[in-house]
Design an enzyme around this catalytic site. Structure first.
Site, PDB file in Angstrom:
ATOM      1  CG  LEU A 155      -2.146  -0.871   1.203  1.00  0.00           C
ATOM      2  CD1 LEU A 155      -2.632  -0.419   2.632  1.00  0.00           C
ATOM      3  CD2 LEU A 155      -2.991  -0.664   0.393  1.00  0.00           C
ATOM      4  CG  ASP A 156       0.272   4.094  -2.787  1.00  0.00           C
ATOM      5  OD1 ASP A 156       0.821   3.332  -3.533  1.00  0.00           O
ATOM      6  OD2 ASP A 156      -0.677   4.894  -3.374  1.00  0.00           O
ATOM      7  NE  ARG A 157       6.686   6.558   4.906  1.00  0.00           N
ATOM      8  CZ  ARG A 157       8.078   6.541   5.332  1.00  0.00           C
ATOM      9  NH1 ARG A 157       8.905   6.784   4.322  1.00  0.00           N
ATOM     10  NH2 ARG A 157       8.506   6.350   6.627  1.00  0.00           N
TER      11      ARG A 157
END
Length: 231
Positions: free
Chosen positions: A67-69
């Site tokens: 998942l994106d940060r």
């Protein structure tokens, strides 16, 4: 900036057995190590397993997806070398179903299917959406529906047909439904904790070893706007 990232004591474990572990990721956590050198969630989960089960030596952990940060929600890891290739196969064959929630600026349509060709710029770590295929682009398809209208925003539920770089962020931005806090894709201001209001809400898959259906739902972050979406 008020980040509360994960550590082995505050880790939000949603599901765990001998073969898999599912975490509710906080905004700011990186799933795997990157050039920042910050401790990744994968290392924190290893520490948690090592402490909980008093394991000597190295702990095995396989990263299945990322998942994106700045996003929150479900991240699945494999605890055994038997589970990892089976989970990888489930995801590559699109037999694991992920549902996302996003708080966005009001879209023109309450429900829609979006088809674009996305091209990633590795220098800026950003994708751009195109109506037609261009060199180096990949087809991206998602479906969204309005779940709730908030004062200034909309709560959308998103289902992906493809898994492209920053796909939800880029495609929603293209139709003006910019995700709250997502400066990279057009938001006017950032969130205080550097998050964006995109949450991996639900994951459905067949257990890689036990062959039983698993359904995971990740509780929403504690900020007021997310909590207003509960009912």
């Amino acid at each position: 900036m008020n980040k509360i990232t994960s550590n082995k004591k505050n880790l939000q474990v949603l599901f765990e057995d001998n073969h898999i572990i599912v975490i509710n990721k906080r905004a700011g956590d990186i799933v795997q190590g990157d050039k920042t050198g910050d401790k990744p969630l994968s290392d924190i989960v290893k520490e948690y397993i090592k402490d909980k089960y008093n394991k000597p030596g190295n702990v095995y952990l396989g990263v299945v997806h990322r998942l994106d940060r700045p996003t929150t929600g479900i991240v699945l890891f494999a605890k055994t070398s038997k589970a990892l290739p089976r989970l990888n196969k489930l995801f590559s064959e699109k037999k694991a179903h992920k549902t996302y929630w996003a708080i966005t600026e009001q879209p023109k349509k309450e429900n829609d299917s979006l088809i674009h060709w996305l091209k990633k710029n590795t220098k800026t770590n950003k994708s751009t959406a195109h109506k037609k295929e261009i060199e180096g682009s990949k087809k991206a398809i998602l479906h969204y529906k309005l779940l709730k209208k908030l004062n200034k925003y909309s709560l959308l539920e998103i289902n992906l047909e493809t898994g492209r770089h920053h796909q939800i962020r880029c495609q929603l931005s293209t139709i003006g439904a910019i995700i709250k806090g997502d400066l990279k894709y057009g938001a006017k201001r950032s969130n205080k904790d550097a998050s964006i209001h995109l949450h991996a809400r639900k994951l459905e898959f067949i257990h890689p070893v036990k062959k039983i259906p698993i359904v995971i739902i990740a509780p929403l972050p504690l900020d007021n706007l997310w909590q207003a979406c509960k009912n």
